[in-house]
Design a protein around this motif. Structure first.
Motif, PDB file in Angstrom:
ATOM      1  N   VAL A  44      66.260  65.877  14.744  1.00  0.00           N
ATOM      2  CA  VAL A  44      65.574  64.586  14.590  1.00  0.00           C
ATOM      3  C   VAL A  44      65.185  64.386  13.119  1.00  0.00           C
ATOM      4  O   VAL A  44      65.414  63.317  12.534  1.00  0.00           O
ATOM      5  N   ILE A  45      64.639  65.426  12.515  1.00  0.00           N
ATOM      6  CA  ILE A  45      64.216  65.335  11.106  1.00  0.00           C
ATOM      7  C   ILE A  45      65.424  65.039  10.218  1.00  0.00           C
ATOM      8  O   ILE A  45      65.397  64.114   9.393  1.00  0.00           O
ATOM      9  N   GLN A  46      66.496  65.776  10.426  1.00  0.00           N
ATOM     10  CA  GLN A  46      67.683  65.562   9.584  1.00  0.00           C
ATOM     11  C   GLN A  46      68.280  64.178   9.782  1.00  0.00           C
ATOM     12  O   GLN A  46      68.699  63.529   8.821  1.00  0.00           O
ATOM     13  N   ASN A  47      68.324  63.731  11.027  1.00  0.00           N
ATOM     14  CA  ASN A  47      68.881  62.400  11.292  1.00  0.00           C
ATOM     15  C   ASN A  47      68.064  61.315  10.589  1.00  0.00           C
ATOM     16  O   ASN A  47      68.616  60.369  10.034  1.00  0.00           O
ATOM     17  N   LEU A  48      66.748  61.484  10.601  1.00  0.00           N
ATOM     18  CA  LEU A  48      65.894  60.482   9.937  1.00  0.00           C
ATOM     19  C   LEU A  48      66.022  60.571   8.419  1.00  0.00           C
ATOM     20  O   LEU A  48      65.900  59.560   7.722  1.00  0.00           O
ATOM     21  N   GLN A  49      66.278  61.776   7.923  1.00  0.00           N
ATOM     22  CA  GLN A  49      66.447  61.919   6.469  1.00  0.00           C
ATOM     23  C   GLN A  49      67.753  61.262   6.016  1.00  0.00           C
ATOM     24  O   GLN A  49      67.809  60.669   4.942  1.00  0.00           O
ATOM     25  N   SER A  50      68.787  61.337   6.850  1.00  0.00           N
ATOM     26  CA  SER A  50      70.040  60.710   6.408  1.00  0.00           C
ATOM     27  C   SER A  50      70.076  59.221   6.727  1.00  0.00           C
ATOM     28  O   SER A  50      70.773  58.455   6.064  1.00  0.00           O
ATOM     29  N   ASP A  51      69.341  58.788   7.740  1.00  0.00           N
ATOM     30  CA  ASP A  51      69.280  57.352   8.042  1.00  0.00           C
ATOM     31  C   ASP A  51      67.870  57.035   8.549  1.00  0.00           C
ATOM     32  O   ASP A  51      67.529  57.362   9.697  1.00  0.00           O
ATOM     33  N   PRO A  52      67.068  56.375   7.707  1.00  0.00           N
ATOM     34  CA  PRO A  52      65.656  56.125   8.088  1.00  0.00           C
ATOM     35  C   PRO A  52      65.514  55.364   9.411  1.00  0.00           C
ATOM     36  O   PRO A  52      64.504  55.497  10.098  1.00  0.00           O
ATOM     37  N   GLN A  53      66.532  54.583   9.785  1.00  0.00           N
ATOM     38  CA  GLN A  53      66.447  53.772  11.008  1.00  0.00           C
ATOM     39  C   GLN A  53      67.257  54.390  12.161  1.00  0.00           C
ATOM     40  O   GLN A  53      67.553  53.703  13.146  1.00  0.00           O
ATOM     41  N   TYR A  54      67.618  55.654  12.014  1.00  0.00           N
ATOM     42  CA  TYR A  54      68.535  56.294  12.976  1.00  0.00           C
ATOM     43  C   TYR A  54      68.141  56.023  14.434  1.00  0.00           C
ATOM     44  O   TYR A  54      68.938  55.536  15.236  1.00  0.00           O
ATOM     45  N   TYR A  55      66.904  56.335  14.783  1.00  0.00           N
ATOM     46  CA  TYR A  55      66.515  56.226  16.195  1.00  0.00           C
ATOM     47  C   TYR A  55      66.188  54.797  16.620  1.00  0.00           C
ATOM     48  O   TYR A  55      66.063  54.514  17.798  1.00  0.00           O
ATOM     49  N   LYS A  56      66.062  53.908  15.653  1.00  0.00           N
ATOM     50  CA  LYS A  56      65.852  52.493  16.004  1.00  0.00           C
ATOM     51  C   LYS A  56      67.197  51.857  16.371  1.00  0.00           C
ATOM     52  O   LYS A  56      67.239  50.907  17.148  1.00  0.00           O
ATOM     53  N   THR A  57      68.258  52.373  15.773  1.00  0.00           N
ATOM     54  CA  THR A  57      69.535  51.663  15.891  1.00  0.00           C
ATOM     55  C   THR A  57      70.576  52.363  16.771  1.00  0.00           C
ATOM     56  O   THR A  57      71.491  51.699  17.265  1.00  0.00           O
ATOM     57  N   ARG A  58      70.461  53.634  16.960  1.00  0.00           N
ATOM     58  CA  ARG A  58      71.493  54.360  17.715  1.00  0.00           C
ATOM     59  C   ARG A  58      71.495  54.017  19.192  1.00  0.00           C
ATOM     60  O   ARG A  58      70.461  53.664  19.757  1.00  0.00           O
ATOM     61  N   THR A  59      72.640  54.179  19.818  1.00  0.00           N
ATOM     62  CA  THR A  59      72.687  54.150  21.280  1.00  0.00           C
ATOM     63  C   THR A  59      72.205  55.521  21.742  1.00  0.00           C
ATOM     64  O   THR A  59      72.690  56.541  21.251  1.00  0.00           O
ATOM     65  N   LEU A  60      71.252  55.538  22.624  1.00  0.00           N
ATOM     66  CA  LEU A  60      70.726  56.814  23.134  1.00  0.00           C
ATOM     67  C   LEU A  60      71.071  56.937  24.625  1.00  0.00           C
ATOM     68  O   LEU A  60      71.144  55.925  25.334  1.00  0.00           O
ATOM     69  N   TYR A  61      71.272  58.158  25.066  1.00  0.00           N
ATOM     70  CA  TYR A  61      71.661  58.433  26.452  1.00  0.00           C
ATOM     71  C   TYR A  61      70.566  59.243  27.120  1.00  0.00           C
ATOM     72  O   TYR A  61      69.997  60.137  26.507  1.00  0.00           O
ATOM     73  N   PHE A  62      70.283  58.918  28.358  1.00  0.00           N
ATOM     74  CA  PHE A  62      69.269  59.710  29.087  1.00  0.00           C
ATOM     75  C   PHE A  62      69.463  59.510  30.585  1.00  0.00           C
ATOM     76  O   PHE A  62      70.035  58.503  31.011  1.00  0.00           O
ATOM     77  N   PRO A  63      68.999  60.466  31.381  1.00  0.00           N
ATOM     78  CA  PRO A  63      69.147  60.314  32.828  1.00  0.00           C
ATOM     79  C   PRO A  63      67.970  59.569  33.443  1.00  0.00           C
ATOM     80  O   PRO A  63      66.835  59.711  32.972  1.00  0.00           O
ATOM     81  N   LEU A  64      68.247  58.786  34.461  1.00  0.00           N
ATOM     82  CA  LEU A  64      67.174  58.138  35.213  1.00  0.00           C
ATOM     83  C   LEU A  64      67.387  58.421  36.689  1.00  0.00           C
ATOM     84  O   LEU A  64      68.518  58.433  37.175  1.00  0.00           O
ATOM     85  N   ARG A  65      66.284  58.594  37.381  1.00  0.00           N
ATOM     86  CA  ARG A  65      66.372  58.875  38.814  1.00  0.00           C
ATOM     87  C   ARG A  65      66.759  57.604  39.561  1.00  0.00           C
ATOM     88  O   ARG A  65      66.430  56.497  39.126  1.00  0.00           O
ATOM     89  N   ALA A  66      67.418  57.818  40.710  1.00  0.00           N
ATOM     90  CA  ALA A  66      67.920  56.687  41.491  1.00  0.00           C
ATOM     91  C   ALA A  66      66.817  55.678  41.832  1.00  0.00           C
ATOM     92  O   ALA A  66      67.078  54.477  41.918  1.00  0.00           O
ATOM     93  N   ASP A  67      65.589  56.168  42.015  1.00  0.00           N
ATOM     94  CA  ASP A  67      64.512  55.256  42.429  1.00  0.00           C
ATOM     95  C   ASP A  67      63.656  54.781  41.246  1.00  0.00           C
ATOM     96  O   ASP A  67      62.583  54.209  41.445  1.00  0.00           O
ATOM     97  N   ASP A  68      64.123  55.013  40.034  1.00  0.00           N
ATOM     98  CA  ASP A  68      63.342  54.583  38.863  1.00  0.00           C
ATOM     99  C   ASP A  68      63.525  53.076  38.642  1.00  0.00           C
ATOM    100  O   ASP A  68      64.663  52.584  38.595  1.00  0.00           O
ATOM    101  N   GLY A  69      62.415  52.378  38.511  1.00  0.00           N
ATOM    102  CA  GLY A  69      62.464  50.923  38.301  1.00  0.00           C
ATOM    103  C   GLY A  69      63.288  50.566  37.069  1.00  0.00           C
ATOM    104  O   GLY A  69      63.958  49.518  37.037  1.00  0.00           O
TER     105      GLY A  69
END
Ligand code: GTA
Length: 329
Positions: free
Chosen positions: A293-318
């Motif tokens: 996370v630190i390295q990604n932010l150092q190379s691109d200050p907006q890294y986590y604002k702009t990237r597509t992120l992947y994560f799991p959600l449970r079947a019953d999650d709103g």
């Protein structure tokens, strides 16, 4: 190294007992156990089970939904690991009942002294519907979240639907768990509180689990991080590792330090778990190493604002329904 770390649960580097790492001894003369736990009235004596949310024979735990005095509650019971330093007492102080004997093979039921046979118990009460769902075993789906999806789908949902972070504020304000704090940097910008996660019983370092909670209150998750937060992350990473080495004699090379995306609680916190311990939520679909996370932010200050992120959600999650409605699944 692991064995010496285990022994260090009994004494820190100065040879003094570690204040909040219990040594598994019986109650002392004050009626309190070693450490800072006291014998409490059994709040679960009237517990009425409604359903088993999930259980695991391998992990030796069970998640139960029920009622405590008409209030919904979730109770988690979990058998704890057998500690090397309790073996002598376990062998000498137990009753052994033979189950079967065949040639050189035999199995027994060993009835250990009660203090060596405790069950770690976690109670959430009153539990919300969301807590009850969280602990229910359900199928998960991987979601692909673009920058726009975060703004249009996820953010409005978490603003309305997320768990309360009152427990986090209680820790930061020393209204709860103050005696469990392992390290604190009080700086309002880069400061944090490091303490044992409530999933860790602190009896052995094999399943070490601490969390560092940032003093800054306006960072919800990874998505809010920019290069301006690098000093905060570096400070948590560096001082967290140092404090863990000092207290538990566990070097940085034995630690897995990461953030969850999505977290359950939207206040910036960092997980410190022992490498080799299969902590819930440490898989690649959810855990982001703080070093990355630190390295990604150092190379691109907006890294986590702009990237597509992947994560799991449970079947019953709103939130999953919202992604489906938007045609993203
Ligand atoms: N010290 O009051 C607290 C407290 N609370 C309410 C949560 N945490 C706390 N720590 C202290 N005091 O690691 C801890 C949690 C977690 C972290 C929040 O704060 O234990 P997160 O926001 O990324 O959320 O982290 P996460 O990881 O989803 O939460 P959690 O609760 O760890 O759930 C993940 C899965 O772990 C659950 O779905 C369940 O399958 C499993 N799990 C949860 N609790 C237990 C448990 N007690 N025993 C075994 N498995 C568990």
């Amino acid at each position: 190294a692991d064995t010496s770390a285990k022994r260090l649960l009994d004494s820190d580097k100065t040879g003094e007992p570690a204040p909040d790492v219990k040594r598994g001894k019986t109650d002392n003369e004050n009626g309190r156990e070693d450490g800072n736990e006291s014998v409490q009235e059994n709040v679960l004596s009237g517990f009425k089970t409604s359903s088993v949310l999930s259980d695991s024979a391998r992990e030796k735990n069970i998640f139960i939904h029920g009622k405590v005095a008409d209030q919904d509650a979730v109770v988690i019971l979990e058998k704890t690991p057998i500690r090397e330093d309790s073996l002598a007492e376990l062998f000498s102080g137990s009753t052994l009942k033979l189950e079967m004997k065949n040639d050189i093979y035999s199995t027994y039921r060993l009835q250990a002294p009660p203090h060596l046979n405790e069950i770690k118990t976690t109670v959430v009460c009153p539990a919300t519907e969301k807590h009850i769902k969280k602990y229910q075993r359900k199928e998960s789906f991987l979601v692909e979240e673009t920058e726009e999806n975060y703004k249009n789908i996820t953010l409005p949902h978490i603003v309305k639907q997320s768990f309360s972070v009152q427990w986090v504020y209680n820790i930061l304000e020393k209204k709860a768990e103050a005696e469990r704090i392992v390290y604190e940097d009080p700086d309002p910008d880069v400061g944090f509180v490091l303490l044992p996660d409530f999933k860790w019983d602190q009896k052995q370092v094999d399943d070490l689990y601490l969390i560092a909670i940032a003093h800054q209150r306006d960072i919800k998750s990874l998505r809010d991080l920019t290069s301006e937060h690098v000093p905060l992350l570096q400070n948590i990473f560096q001082k967290g590792k140092e404090a863990i080495l000092q207290r538990y004699n566990l070097p940085a090379s034995k630690l897995r330090v990461y953030l969850h995306y999505q977290p359950s609680y939207y206040h910036l916190h960092v997980h410190f778990t022992k490498l080799g311990y299969d902590a819930p939520g440490c898989g690649v679909e959810r855990a982001h190493l703080i070093a990355d996370v630190i390295q990604n932010l150092q190379s691109d200050p907006q890294y986590y604002k702009t990237r597509t992120l992947y994560f799991p959600l449970r079947a019953d999650d709103g939130l999953l329904s919202k992604f489906k409605e938007a045609g993203r699944l």
